[in-house]
Write an enzyme that holds these catalytic residues in place. Structure first.
Site, mmCIF file in Angstrom:
data_model
loop_
_atom_site.group_PDB
_atom_site.id
_atom_site.type_symbol
_atom_site.label_atom_id
_atom_site.label_comp_id
_atom_site.label_asym_id
_atom_site.label_seq_id
_atom_site.Cartn_x
_atom_site.Cartn_y
_atom_site.Cartn_z
ATOM 1 N N HIS A 85 -13.202 56.589 74.105
ATOM 2 C CA HIS A 85 -12.907 57.720 74.982
ATOM 3 C C HIS A 85 -12.350 58.888 74.162
ATOM 4 O O HIS A 85 -11.425 58.697 73.372
ATOM 5 C CB HIS A 85 -11.918 57.301 76.065
ATOM 6 C CG HIS A 85 -12.439 56.161 76.883
ATOM 7 N ND1 HIS A 85 -13.360 56.334 77.888
ATOM 8 C CD2 HIS A 85 -12.232 54.819 76.803
ATOM 9 C CE1 HIS A 85 -13.669 55.160 78.406
ATOM 10 N NE2 HIS A 85 -13.004 54.214 77.766
ATOM 11 N N LYS A 130 -0.201 55.443 80.084
ATOM 12 C CA LYS A 130 0.017 55.579 78.636
ATOM 13 C C LYS A 130 -0.720 56.787 78.047
ATOM 14 O O LYS A 130 -0.491 57.148 76.902
ATOM 15 C CB LYS A 130 -0.446 54.312 77.920
ATOM 16 C CG LYS A 130 0.444 53.114 78.166
ATOM 17 C CD LYS A 130 1.659 53.114 77.252
ATOM 18 C CE LYS A 130 2.505 51.873 77.503
ATOM 19 N NZ LYS A 130 3.746 51.878 76.734
ATOM 20 N N TYR A 131 -1.626 57.353 78.824
ATOM 21 C CA TYR A 131 -2.302 58.553 78.346
ATOM 22 C C TYR A 131 -1.357 59.752 78.296
ATOM 23 O O TYR A 131 -1.682 60.790 77.735
ATOM 24 C CB TYR A 131 -3.495 58.901 79.257
ATOM 25 C CG TYR A 131 -4.795 58.274 78.839
ATOM 26 C CD1 TYR A 131 -5.557 58.844 77.827
ATOM 27 C CD2 TYR A 131 -5.263 57.138 79.446
ATOM 28 C CE1 TYR A 131 -6.761 58.290 77.449
ATOM 29 C CE2 TYR A 131 -6.477 56.560 79.069
ATOM 30 C CZ TYR A 131 -7.229 57.143 78.069
ATOM 31 O OH TYR A 131 -8.422 56.595 77.684
ATOM 32 N N HIS A 184 -17.986 46.143 77.576
ATOM 33 C CA HIS A 184 -17.123 45.010 77.947
ATOM 34 C C HIS A 184 -17.892 43.712 78.239
ATOM 35 O O HIS A 184 -17.975 42.850 77.390
ATOM 36 C CB HIS A 184 -16.180 45.349 79.106
ATOM 37 C CG HIS A 184 -15.106 46.294 78.709
ATOM 38 N ND1 HIS A 184 -14.247 46.017 77.674
ATOM 39 C CD2 HIS A 184 -14.755 47.514 79.173
ATOM 40 C CE1 HIS A 184 -13.409 47.031 77.521
ATOM 41 N NE2 HIS A 184 -13.698 47.961 78.431
ATOM 42 N N ASP A 230 -12.729 51.396 72.090
ATOM 43 C CA ASP A 230 -12.259 51.797 73.423
ATOM 44 C C ASP A 230 -11.237 52.944 73.335
ATOM 45 O O ASP A 230 -11.556 54.087 73.659
ATOM 46 C CB ASP A 230 -11.685 50.586 74.168
ATOM 47 C CG ASP A 230 -11.624 50.817 75.674
ATOM 48 O OD1 ASP A 230 -11.782 51.981 76.100
ATOM 49 O OD2 ASP A 230 -11.430 49.849 76.424
ATOM 50 N N ASP A 231 -10.012 52.634 72.890
ATOM 51 C CA ASP A 231 -8.966 53.666 72.827
ATOM 52 C C ASP A 231 -8.076 53.474 71.602
ATOM 53 O O ASP A 231 -7.019 52.852 71.702
ATOM 54 C CB ASP A 231 -8.055 53.576 74.065
ATOM 55 C CG ASP A 231 -8.777 53.827 75.356
ATOM 56 O OD1 ASP A 231 -8.935 54.989 75.729
ATOM 57 O OD2 ASP A 231 -9.192 52.835 75.991
ATOM 58 N N PRO A 232 -8.469 54.004 70.465
ATOM 59 C CA PRO A 232 -7.629 53.837 69.273
ATOM 60 C C PRO A 232 -6.181 54.282 69.509
ATOM 61 O O PRO A 232 -5.255 53.687 68.975
ATOM 62 C CB PRO A 232 -8.322 54.723 68.233
ATOM 63 C CG PRO A 232 -9.748 54.709 68.637
ATOM 64 C CD PRO A 232 -9.740 54.672 70.148
ATOM 65 N N MET A 233 -5.999 55.308 70.317
ATOM 66 C CA MET A 233 -4.630 55.785 70.568
ATOM 67 C C MET A 233 -3.759 54.668 71.132
ATOM 68 O O MET A 233 -2.607 54.521 70.752
ATOM 69 C CB MET A 233 -4.660 56.971 71.526
ATOM 70 C CG MET A 233 -3.311 57.575 71.800
ATOM 71 S SD MET A 233 -3.445 59.080 72.800
ATOM 72 C CE MET A 233 -3.440 58.400 74.449
ATOM 73 N N GLN A 234 -4.329 53.883 72.025
ATOM 74 C CA GLN A 234 -3.519 52.856 72.676
ATOM 75 C C GLN A 234 -3.522 51.506 71.966
ATOM 76 O O GLN A 234 -2.611 50.712 72.160
ATOM 77 C CB GLN A 234 -4.004 52.610 74.112
ATOM 78 C CG GLN A 234 -3.436 53.573 75.116
ATOM 79 C CD GLN A 234 -4.433 54.637 75.497
ATOM 80 O OE1 GLN A 234 -5.338 54.936 74.731
ATOM 81 N NE2 GLN A 234 -4.283 55.210 76.656
#
Lengths: 597, 597
Positions: free
Chosen positions: A155, A228-229, A444, A499-503
């Protein structure tokens, strides 16, 4: 799949035709169209040679956009001769599949075949592991590190890791804290004032206080995960740094994405397919997003763009932003039909669409909708209550419109779009059934664990699955229980994505982190890893030209013929094993049907 | 521990003194001495102010080096007044511990206490997790990324990752393929000729053909793992790139290590403690290694050096390189005693020793020796048969000599050495018992799983354990079964280390990869990770000054007093929990003993 210009492998097509006693002929006209890669001296944002206006009229009817020669034709109800989807056929097919996946003997058969595939791979491994390794060792110059790998599911709003975002926030403050970054009717705020209002100073900000990383608190809590975004829990910072619409026209968001792109270019062998959001709340979203994309020149040769549509009609409806579901579909699709018909008057959007390779459908699948799609379901323009339609309903109408759109775009020589929804991360098994009928590939697929029939169908049709075990580990399924290894061994076409490296990720190279952890925990061999990397390229929206370059000139062939070991580092023994096994399973069904006759 | 200038925590010392009805007094004179960090304008290799020659005479007797005022004193058998080890006491203590760990009631008691420690931590976590997180969020500027972490266990010959080594080999070839890199009596070879002889061209070389990575083939096969040190399976390349003695005087090896050092400096918050080998085959090894170290100026502020001694007497003896085990000990220790007595005549070695912080004992622990150490065991100079002595025998004689050496060095104002053997990776439980008696801290410790008594003792004495779950995963124990999480939860002092990045890791930051995977698989919280990082600093051979800088001015205090959250990012709640729990366990024993009286 062919009707919507999506991909379906040749081998099962051939078998299916044989079963029907027909002759299969390859037809390249049914393949999706990707924009060719931007050439060296070419401007990725050039809008010079856009086709002329066709002057067509579009109108949405029962949730599907219809194309008319003009308004008069629309009034007469005479749409252009394009293949429109047939809801009754879809519902019939769906009901057939619903019955099939619940049938005892079919469950037993597929369960046994899948177990057989597992054991067969174990035997293959024991017998040929060293031979595969030998092939790879003798393969000059190519190893896992310089095999291209595509991050098939990521994302845009979380494509940087937490440390990168932190550094970026600090830097933006250091460079210009007096910049006006917030405007509303009654006030404006500078960056400094914004941080003062949040009662913190960027110098003191840490990864901990930023608090965007998923932890033990997010397991089975998609709601907490979504929160968490918001950096430091403040939606103001999300708006400023991770959105394309704000007082600075999304400049920070564009800049940080371009930094991620440039890191990928430095790493050379890594690509990503980030998703940008279109919500369907207003038809203005498209031109705004396109304008952001063009203004900030958000381009990297190592990125291919996708559009994600969150399934949040219920939220918009409850706030009375939308009168009915049909309006949401209109907001999502009509603007791109119009840009396709009249590119000259939609220059920025047309350029943007050239860079888009597909659509994704996203949201928490574990939320149950309570609705069951059938011929009796209200049509989208009748769907005016506050409840969210089912996953299947969403997916069908996205597919239906993409199908018409792709025909129109192909006629015009424009690129077409793949449908690549999130599917089977949680929720009902029907999600995977709906995607099987409509999607080029999915993200997924965890719940394939729960239905042997669907798992076997995904295997037979080799529907690619972008898996993100680290994301699952934080949200839905512990790492060691992830079916990735099981699916891979059986021969399902799985790729790895972040998926979401940030998280979820810790290091500067999230995709490598994803591969490294899978390799360590599942003890993958180099051949396994290179096979997964190869699948990621096949699954991706990279152009034909890029795939030729990355995978070799025969990449569209199936089996060992389609593999160029010098480019993919996948052993031919492995390719042969996969292909023979696949054909054997297909043949078993064909032969079985013959003997019934 | 105090006798050998190694560390032992104050709190259990106090309890032990109380049990004996004595008064405990802190004594900083018993602490190890580390070389102060090299100052900015100082040359790390300067040998200007070395102390003068004491003129002492050294001689090994029964495996221990004795120091005499001169040869005459040696003849009279009158060594200098230094505390020499007493073998009988050691054997007595060892037998006491051997009986203790086998005693039923003790096993039950410790097993229950350990289970209690686990459950107690779970309760702590459930109650205080959010509070800990809050503390960390409110802690300005410090997060996991800018906490210092030390790679407490890493081998110099495998300290670069496979991709780095590959790049280095290719570069060395590109830059000068005509360089003479091999010399023997009858021939010399250039780099080009060497590769021609191996029938390969560096351009074609890949990570696969390099074949230094551990894979499924190495599990439970330490022998195969050791062979992985040979790039392309060719010992010629190992000699050229990973050894300090060869035709180019180890230049490549030095250069690649310095590159790793400079990567660490760039990463800023990461340090490593690489091991260099001394085999004990000849007394010339020391001056040669020291000369390599000085000539190539192998220095990085982010590296602290250690010496590893492989336990391979049996190999040397069978080839008749050594007459008996005593000779091996002599070759290992006499040169450093001499350099300590007469630094002026051993300048390079003296400089080198200044950078050494400790000794490691290494080899495959799963090989059973068949020997049981007792008072009746042959003395080292009598040990002339081909069988290898037991682990305990090796460890005792290393400890004994380090102890004498440390006294001498401390008297001279020189740095002392810690004993930090590999221990408990495999093999008999007696290894962990021997290390408990002799070592400052250990690497691996997996087998503590098997003995509740020893595990509890390691907990009470807070003996640091450098764990490498990725290494174990390839060699001895699957990742998910690694006891790291269990030990950490119980409160054992565990740190994370890489062991051999060349064989085990995929990314450019092996230590971060190690932390990231542990965090993901074990779902560690930030507080957990920062606690582990803090332990890694405490366990390391970093100087007092560096520890002050990294951990805060009270780092030598135990419990929350010793923690500076601004520097360590470990929550005080966690520190208090650990300290209270520890004191409670110690008190329980003290009180139990009282009630017996």
């Amino acid at each position: 799949m062919h009707k919507s210009f999506q991909r379906f492998p040749k081998t099962p097509s051939q078998f299916l035709r044989t079963i029907e006693s027909e002759v299969w002929k390859p037809n390249d006209d049914l393949l999706p169209v990707f924009s060719p890669p931007v050439k060296k001296d070419e401007d990725p944002f050039q809008s010079g040679n856009l086709p002329e206006n066709l002057g067509y009229h579009v109108e949405m009817k029962e949730g599907v956009v219809y194309i008319y020669a003009d308004k008069a034709a629309a009034a007469r109800g005479e749409p252009k001769d394009l293949p429109y989807p047939n809801l009754d056929v879809f519902i019939d097919d769906m009901n057939f599949l619903l019955a099939l996946i619940a049938q005892g003997p079919v469950k037993t058969y597929t369960h046994r075949r899948l177990r057989f595939l597992s054991s067969k791979f174990s035997v293959h491994e024991m017998l040929n592991e060293m031979e595969e390794l030998k092939e790879l060792k003798n393969n000059p110059h190519r190893d896992f590190y310089n095999c291209r790998k595509i991050d098939t599911h990521i994302h845009a709003a979380a494509c940087m890791n937490q440390k990168h975002l932190l550094r970026f926030i600090k830097k933006s403050y250091r460079e210009n804290s007096e910049r006006v970054v917030y405007k509303s009717k009654d006030k404006t705020l500078t960056l400094k004032q914004l941080f003062e209002q949040l009662n913190l100073h960027p110098y003191d900000l840490t990864v901990d206080s930023l608090d965007v990383h998923a932890g033990r608190q997010t397991f089975q809590r998609f709601d907490k995960f979504n929160a968490k975004y918001n950096p430091v829990g403040a939606s103001e910072l999300r708006d400023l740094y991770l959105k394309s619409e704000n007082a600075i026209n999304g400049e920070y968001f564009a800049t940080i994405i371009k930094e991620v792109g440039s890191d990928l270019e430095d790493a050379k062998y890594q690509y990503a397919e980030p998703r940008l959001s279109i919500y369907g709340r207003s038809p203005e979203e498209w031109p705004k997003l396109a304008s952001w994309f063009n203004a900030h020149r958000v381009y990297s040769p190592n990125m291919k763009w996708m559009i994600q549509v969150p399934r949040i009609y219920d939220v918009f409806r409850s706030k009375n932003f939308l009168p009915h579901f049909g309006k949401m579909l209109e907001n999502i699709f009509v603007p791109i039909f119009q840009a396709t018909i009249n590119p000259q008057d939609n220059k920025e959007l047309s350029v943007f669409l050239r860079h888009i390779t597909g659509f994704d459908s996203v949201d928490d699948e574990s939320k149950h909708s309570g609705h069951m799609f059938s011929t009796k379901s209200p049509k989208p323009e009748e769907w005016s209550h506050e409840k969210n339609p089912s996953y299947t309903y969403y997916v069908y109408y996205m597919y239906a419109n993409i199908m018409v759109l792709n025909h129109l775009r192909r006629e015009r020589g424009m690129n077409t779009f793949l449908f690549r929804p999130h599917c089977g991360e949680a929720g009902a098994i029907t999600h995977l059934l709906a995607a099987f009928m409509t999607a080029d590939n999915i993200s997924h697929g965890l719940n394939l664990k729960k239905s042997p029939v669907l798992q076997y169908l995904y295997y037979l049709a080799q529907i690619p699955i972008a898996m993100s075990p680290l994301s699952n580990n934080s949200l839905f399924l512990e790492y060691a229980k992830n079916p990735l290894l099981d699916f891979h061994q059986k021969g399902l076409m799985v790729s790895l994505s972040t998926d979401d490296p940030m998280q979820f990720h810790y290091t500067k190279e999230p995709l490598m982190e994803e591969y490294a952890i899978a390799a360590q925990v599942f003890k993958l061999s180099t051949c396994d890893m290179c096979e997964i990397a190869r699948y990621s390229v096949l699954q991706s929206g990279l152009s034909h030209e890029e795939k030729l370059h990355i995978l070799g000139k025969n990449y569209q062939e199936e089996g060992p013929q389609g593999n160029d070991i010098r480019k993919t580092n996948v052993a031919q023994i492995r390719m042969a094993y996969r292909y023979e096994t696949w054909c054997y399973e297909l043949d078993l069904i064909a032969e079985g049907l013959k003997s019934i006759e």
